[in-house]
Design an enzyme around this catalytic site. Sequence first.
Site, PDB file in Angstrom:
ATOM      1  N   PRO A 197       0.823  -1.218   0.000  1.00  0.00           N
ATOM      2  CA  PRO A 197       0.000   0.000   0.000  1.00  0.00           C
ATOM      3  C   PRO A 197       0.853   1.263   0.000  1.00  0.00           C
ATOM      4  O   PRO A 197       1.821   1.361   0.761  1.00  0.00           O
ATOM      5  CB  PRO A 197      -0.789  -0.112   1.310  1.00  0.00           C
ATOM      6  CG  PRO A 197       0.021  -1.013   2.178  1.00  0.00           C
ATOM      7  CD  PRO A 197       0.736  -1.957   1.271  1.00  0.00           C
ATOM      8  N   GLN A 206      -5.733  -1.734   3.164  1.00  0.00           N
ATOM      9  CA  GLN A 206      -4.940  -1.363   4.355  1.00  0.00           C
ATOM     10  C   GLN A 206      -5.635  -0.225   5.076  1.00  0.00           C
ATOM     11  O   GLN A 206      -5.846   0.843   4.513  1.00  0.00           O
ATOM     12  CB  GLN A 206      -3.524  -0.959   3.944  1.00  0.00           C
ATOM     13  CG  GLN A 206      -2.678  -0.434   5.097  1.00  0.00           C
ATOM     14  CD  GLN A 206      -2.666   1.091   5.164  1.00  0.00           C
ATOM     15  OE1 GLN A 206      -2.470   1.741   4.156  1.00  0.00           O
ATOM     16  NE2 GLN A 206      -2.889   1.648   6.351  1.00  0.00           N
ATOM     17  N   LYS A 234       0.664  -5.249   9.551  1.00  0.00           N
ATOM     18  CA  LYS A 234       1.840  -4.769   8.811  1.00  0.00           C
ATOM     19  C   LYS A 234       2.630  -3.811   9.701  1.00  0.00           C
ATOM     20  O   LYS A 234       2.029  -3.009  10.432  1.00  0.00           O
ATOM     21  CB  LYS A 234       1.358  -4.044   7.547  1.00  0.00           C
ATOM     22  CG  LYS A 234       2.441  -3.362   6.720  1.00  0.00           C
ATOM     23  CD  LYS A 234       1.863  -2.860   5.403  1.00  0.00           C
ATOM     24  CE  LYS A 234       2.902  -2.217   4.504  1.00  0.00           C
ATOM     25  NZ  LYS A 234       3.225  -0.840   4.861  1.00  0.00           N
ATOM     26  N   SER A 243       7.968  -5.332   8.349  1.00  0.00           N
ATOM     27  CA  SER A 243       8.129  -4.126   7.527  1.00  0.00           C
ATOM     28  C   SER A 243       8.555  -2.964   8.400  1.00  0.00           C
ATOM     29  O   SER A 243       8.142  -2.874   9.565  1.00  0.00           O
ATOM     30  CB  SER A 243       6.768  -3.806   6.873  1.00  0.00           C
ATOM     31  OG  SER A 243       6.757  -2.507   6.311  1.00  0.00           O
ATOM     32  N   HIS A 278       8.159   0.086   6.887  1.00  0.00           N
ATOM     33  CA  HIS A 278       7.552   1.141   6.080  1.00  0.00           C
ATOM     34  C   HIS A 278       8.548   1.673   5.041  1.00  0.00           C
ATOM     35  O   HIS A 278       8.565   2.859   4.707  1.00  0.00           O
ATOM     36  CB  HIS A 278       7.083   2.274   7.001  1.00  0.00           C
ATOM     37  CG  HIS A 278       5.782   2.915   6.613  1.00  0.00           C
ATOM     38  ND1 HIS A 278       4.589   2.601   7.213  1.00  0.00           N
ATOM     39  CD2 HIS A 278       5.477   3.859   5.682  1.00  0.00           C
ATOM     40  CE1 HIS A 278       3.616   3.345   6.676  1.00  0.00           C
ATOM     41  NE2 HIS A 278       4.125   4.109   5.750  1.00  0.00           N
ATOM     42  N   ARG A 294      10.843   4.578   6.358  1.00  0.00           N
ATOM     43  CA  ARG A 294      10.254   5.931   6.399  1.00  0.00           C
ATOM     44  C   ARG A 294       9.805   6.350   7.788  1.00  0.00           C
ATOM     45  O   ARG A 294       9.229   7.418   7.965  1.00  0.00           O
ATOM     46  CB  ARG A 294       9.053   5.990   5.450  1.00  0.00           C
ATOM     47  CG  ARG A 294       9.446   5.894   4.004  1.00  0.00           C
ATOM     48  CD  ARG A 294       8.269   5.569   3.127  1.00  0.00           C
ATOM     49  NE  ARG A 294       7.362   6.676   2.886  1.00  0.00           N
ATOM     50  CZ  ARG A 294       7.550   7.614   1.960  1.00  0.00           C
ATOM     51  NH1 ARG A 294       8.630   7.588   1.224  1.00  0.00           N
ATOM     52  NH2 ARG A 294       6.668   8.563   1.782  1.00  0.00           N
ATOM     53  N   ASP A 304       8.245  -6.814   3.609  1.00  0.00           N
ATOM     54  CA  ASP A 304       8.555  -5.797   2.599  1.00  0.00           C
ATOM     55  C   ASP A 304       9.656  -4.895   3.129  1.00  0.00           C
ATOM     56  O   ASP A 304      10.156  -5.090   4.228  1.00  0.00           O
ATOM     57  CB  ASP A 304       7.301  -4.998   2.173  1.00  0.00           C
ATOM     58  CG  ASP A 304       6.832  -3.968   3.193  1.00  0.00           C
ATOM     59  OD1 ASP A 304       7.601  -3.566   4.100  1.00  0.00           O
ATOM     60  OD2 ASP A 304       5.673  -3.534   3.081  1.00  0.00           O
ATOM     61  N   LEU A 349      13.206  -4.358  -1.081  1.00  0.00           N
ATOM     62  CA  LEU A 349      13.328  -5.263  -2.238  1.00  0.00           C
ATOM     63  C   LEU A 349      13.232  -4.461  -3.533  1.00  0.00           C
ATOM     64  O   LEU A 349      12.366  -3.598  -3.680  1.00  0.00           O
ATOM     65  CB  LEU A 349      12.216  -6.316  -2.234  1.00  0.00           C
ATOM     66  CG  LEU A 349      12.272  -7.367  -1.121  1.00  0.00           C
ATOM     67  CD1 LEU A 349      11.601  -6.864   0.132  1.00  0.00           C
ATOM     68  CD2 LEU A 349      11.598  -8.652  -1.570  1.00  0.00           C
TER      69      LEU A 349
HETATM   70  C1  LIG Z   1       5.545   6.991  -0.907  1.00  0.00           C
HETATM   71  C2  LIG Z   1       5.158   5.914   0.051  1.00  0.00           C
HETATM   72  C3  LIG Z   1       3.912   5.965   0.671  1.00  0.00           C
HETATM   73  C4  LIG Z   1       3.525   4.936   1.535  1.00  0.00           C
HETATM   74  N1  LIG Z   1       2.255   4.947   2.072  1.00  0.00           N
HETATM   75  C5  LIG Z   1       1.841   3.897   2.823  1.00  0.00           C
HETATM   76  C6  LIG Z   1       0.499   3.820   3.280  1.00  0.00           C
HETATM   77  O1  LIG Z   1      -0.324   4.689   3.003  1.00  0.00           O
HETATM   78  N2  LIG Z   1       0.158   2.760   4.022  1.00  0.00           N
HETATM   79  C7  LIG Z   1       1.040   1.748   4.337  1.00  0.00           C
HETATM   80  O2  LIG Z   1       0.666   0.774   5.014  1.00  0.00           O
HETATM   81  N3  LIG Z   1       2.308   1.804   3.919  1.00  0.00           N
HETATM   82  C8  LIG Z   1       2.719   2.829   3.153  1.00  0.00           C
HETATM   83  N4  LIG Z   1       4.003   2.863   2.669  1.00  0.00           N
HETATM   84  C9  LIG Z   1       4.917   1.731   2.979  1.00  0.00           C
HETATM   85  C10 LIG Z   1       4.771   0.624   1.922  1.00  0.00           C
HETATM   86  O3  LIG Z   1       3.566  -0.047   2.063  1.00  0.00           O
HETATM   87  C11 LIG Z   1       5.880  -0.421   2.076  1.00  0.00           C
HETATM   88  O4  LIG Z   1       5.927  -0.845   3.403  1.00  0.00           O
HETATM   89  C12 LIG Z   1       7.243   0.111   1.648  1.00  0.00           C
HETATM   90  O5  LIG Z   1       7.160   0.929   0.518  1.00  0.00           O
HETATM   91  C13 LIG Z   1       8.159  -1.066   1.346  1.00  0.00           C
HETATM   92  O6  LIG Z   1       9.443  -0.624   1.059  1.00  0.00           O
HETATM   93  P1  LIG Z   1      10.042  -0.431  -0.422  1.00  0.00           P
HETATM   94  O7  LIG Z   1       9.462   0.836  -0.929  1.00  0.00           O
HETATM   95  O8  LIG Z   1      11.487  -0.372  -0.159  1.00  0.00           O
HETATM   96  O9  LIG Z   1       9.606  -1.631  -1.240  1.00  0.00           O
HETATM   97  C14 LIG Z   1       4.421   3.871   1.815  1.00  0.00           C
HETATM   98  C15 LIG Z   1       5.665   3.837   1.190  1.00  0.00           C
HETATM   99  C16 LIG Z   1       6.036   4.839   0.306  1.00  0.00           C
HETATM  100  C17 LIG Z   1       7.370   4.756  -0.377  1.00  0.00           C
END
Ligand SMILES: Cc1cc2nc3c(=O)[nH]c(=O)nc-3n(C[C@H](O)[C@H](O)[C@H](O)COP(=O)(O)O)c2cc1C
Length: 388
Positions: A86, A136, A260, A282, A284, A287, A315, A318
């Site tokens: 997501p 999500q 998650k 995860s 995130h 972030r 996640d 990757l």
């Molecule tokens: C720009 C951005 C916005 C995201 N927004 C959400 C979100 O709204 N909800 C959520 O569960 N995770 C969010 N994530 C986390 C992603 O679901 C995921 O955990 C993450 O991108 C995985 O890492 P990767 O980008 O290295 O593959 C976000 C990630 C990014 C990069």
Amino acid sequence: MSKAKIAINNNYPSVTDLRNKAKKKIPKFAFEYLDGGCNEDVNLIKNTSDIRKVELSPSYLSKHTGSDMKTELFGHTYDAPFGIAPVGLQGLMWPNAPEILAKAAFEHKVPFILSTVSTSSIERIAEITEGQAWFQLYHPTENRLRDDMIQRAAQAECPVLVILSDVPTFGFRPRDIRNGLAMPPKMSVKNILQILGKPEWAMKTLIHGQPNFETLKPYMPKNLDLKQLGKFMDQTFTGRLNEEKIKPIRDMWKGKLVLKGVASEMDAEKAIRLGVDGIIVSNHGGRQLDAGESTIRPLTRIAEKYGDQIKVMMDSGLRSGPDIARTMASGAEFTFLGRSFMYGVAALGNTGGNHTISLLKTELQQVMEQVCCENTTDFPNHLIKKIY
Ligand SMILES: Cc1cc2nc3c(=O)[nH]c(=O)nc-3n(C[C@H](O)[C@H](O)[C@H](O)COP(=O)(O)O)c2cc1C
């Protein structure tokens, strides 16, 4: 059989190529929102570099009857062991991004997870995916809102609800602060200049209309700037999830429930006690907690300790088929990628979802053939080096 054909654009044979192209195609404020981690990006960088320390053993002389990527998860057979994580504000990076990705995921028979704060609605994505997309949920402050969104997800026949534990506060992201990131994009002189420099993005966005939080639309006032949006989000969502808040969701939600944002054994154990069906290890995508571990390390420990009690997925970090293989070999039963797919769509528009999934499938198939892995549950047998 999936409807989609493996179709790779030969100009972009890696996620790095897609990232480079995306950077050229979309305004700086949108690219930096997608690309960045938090604070000094330490966790972001470690995620990818630690996965790449995992090594697999090649096997060339063994008997091999073929490699099959099909993977079973929650009673459903997916065509590959990865899905689309997501991502919020997707339409800011490319108009229609959630619809493009949901369609590609549906055609390739891999899961797509819609974020509460994405720019398409639960109902629209359910239509595109014939009820196969996951949802999500950011945890709402008011039970009324929580119940309403859960009911909408159930009505849309969403098979899996994903709840999120790693946003007790929003991440501290210096780029977004500097860029004054807002929904819809703020028309500061700096941002207008960035938009003018990206005519295709600007034209497509103009035609499509400004991105909006479609799932949240029924609950929110219109046209909020960053400050107002922050206030609305703070008031509407209590980021911090705890056991007391998970219990009623578990009772209410009849489908599969996934937590998650698990990054420690303690939280994995709690999830099991609460009757959660699966966890996504995860952080995130680096972030949230810059001082945290990369996800491959807790994954290895959690999978060893609890892999027989709960579905363990991962996640964060990757970027390729080899990365998916390394993660599965380290104990994940399924994987998700976030940025990689968004780079694909920002780079290639309508064909970006299909291209990125095709690329990952092709890369993963090649690794499976190299290590003589016949199906995806077999990856751990080809592991040389674990990372704890
Ligand atoms: C720009 C951005 C916005 C995201 N927004 C959400 C979100 O709204 N909800 C959520 O569960 N995770 C969010 N994530 C986390 C992603 O679901 C995921 O955990 C993450 O991108 C995985 O890492 P990767 O980008 O290295 O593959 C976000 C990630 C990014 C990069």
